[in-house]
Design a protein around this motif. Sequence first.
Motif, PDB file in Angstrom:
ATOM      1  N   THR A 122     -37.212  70.130 108.616  1.00 43.20           N
ATOM      2  CA  THR A 122     -36.833  71.268 107.781  1.00 43.20           C
ATOM      3  C   THR A 122     -37.041  71.008 106.291  1.00 43.20           C
ATOM      4  N   GLY A 123     -37.648  69.886 105.948  1.00 44.65           N
ATOM      5  CA  GLY A 123     -37.860  69.513 104.555  1.00 44.65           C
ATOM      6  C   GLY A 123     -36.835  68.493 104.107  1.00 44.65           C
ATOM      7  N   GLY A 124     -37.198  67.712 103.144  1.00 44.49           N
ATOM      8  CA  GLY A 124     -36.318  66.659 102.666  1.00 44.49           C
ATOM      9  C   GLY A 124     -36.552  65.366 103.425  1.00 44.49           C
ATOM     10  N   VAL A 125     -35.670  64.399 103.190  1.00 44.25           N
ATOM     11  CA  VAL A 125     -35.814  63.083 103.799  1.00 44.25           C
ATOM     12  C   VAL A 125     -34.485  62.634 104.403  1.00 44.25           C
ATOM     13  N   VAL A 126     -34.566  61.637 105.271  1.00 43.18           N
ATOM     14  CA  VAL A 126     -33.373  61.128 105.938  1.00 43.18           C
ATOM     15  C   VAL A 126     -32.467  60.375 104.962  1.00 43.18           C
ATOM     16  N   VAL A 127     -33.054  59.522 104.108  1.00 41.17           N
ATOM     17  CA  VAL A 127     -32.268  58.680 103.201  1.00 41.17           C
ATOM     18  C   VAL A 127     -32.580  59.050 101.754  1.00 41.17           C
ATOM     19  N   MET A 169     -29.639  62.646 105.442  1.00 41.55           N
ATOM     20  CA  MET A 169     -30.097  63.934 105.972  1.00 41.55           C
ATOM     21  C   MET A 169     -29.967  65.058 104.934  1.00 41.55           C
ATOM     22  N   MET A 170     -29.870  64.699 103.666  1.00 42.82           N
ATOM     23  CA  MET A 170     -29.791  65.640 102.553  1.00 42.82           C
ATOM     24  C   MET A 170     -28.484  66.446 102.513  1.00 42.82           C
ATOM     25  N   VAL A 171     -27.527  66.134 103.413  1.00 39.40           N
ATOM     26  CA  VAL A 171     -26.316  66.950 103.471  1.00 39.40           C
ATOM     27  C   VAL A 171     -25.016  66.152 103.456  1.00 39.40           C
ATOM     28  N   SER A 172     -25.077  64.865 103.721  1.00 42.80           N
ATOM     29  CA  SER A 172     -23.849  64.070 103.759  1.00 42.80           C
ATOM     30  C   SER A 172     -24.116  62.728 103.094  1.00 42.80           C
TER      31      SER A 172
END
Length: 177
Positions: A156-161, A22-25
């Motif tokens: 919101t932009g970005g990708v899951v993996v 999720m681009m954060v963790s």
Amino acid sequence: MTKTKWTVDTAHSSLDFSVKHMMVSKTKGTFHNFESTIEADPDDLTTANIEFVIDVASVDTRNEGRDNHLRSEDFFDVEQHPKMTFKATNIERTGEDEYKVTDDLTICGITNSETFSVTSEGQRKDPWGNEVAGFSGEGKINRSDYGLTYNAVLETGGVVVGDEVKISIEIEAQKAT
């Protein structure tokens, strides 16, 4: 010391990975089942023969649903590609106990050359008189280089993996008798 055979103690060794989620963790996982062939002088790994065969179905991220998804055609496709392999092709000393190990890594039938940093952690006799040696390694690969391209775009932009996969290896090996 001359080059000798070593048996990896899988109970005291690990093959772990992490990837952005999720681009954060980061999501972390491990492969529990693997075999190896190591012929080496632990004091000088530059002439070592190192090979690993990993049972991809043994992937464990502490989430059964995610593990089953990783085993599916979206990722590792364990029905078609049950094994991942690693074979060292060049080993270069970069410091007193430090090495760069270049290998042929095969995932999902695709082979690429990758380089990992490896540290020789030393040697000792265990309580039963067996000689043991420890090694730590780390590196990173691009999962899409191996056809592992499954993903979903976030609203919101970005990708899951994430595409970059960090790999960490801890090995305890016993000198074969």
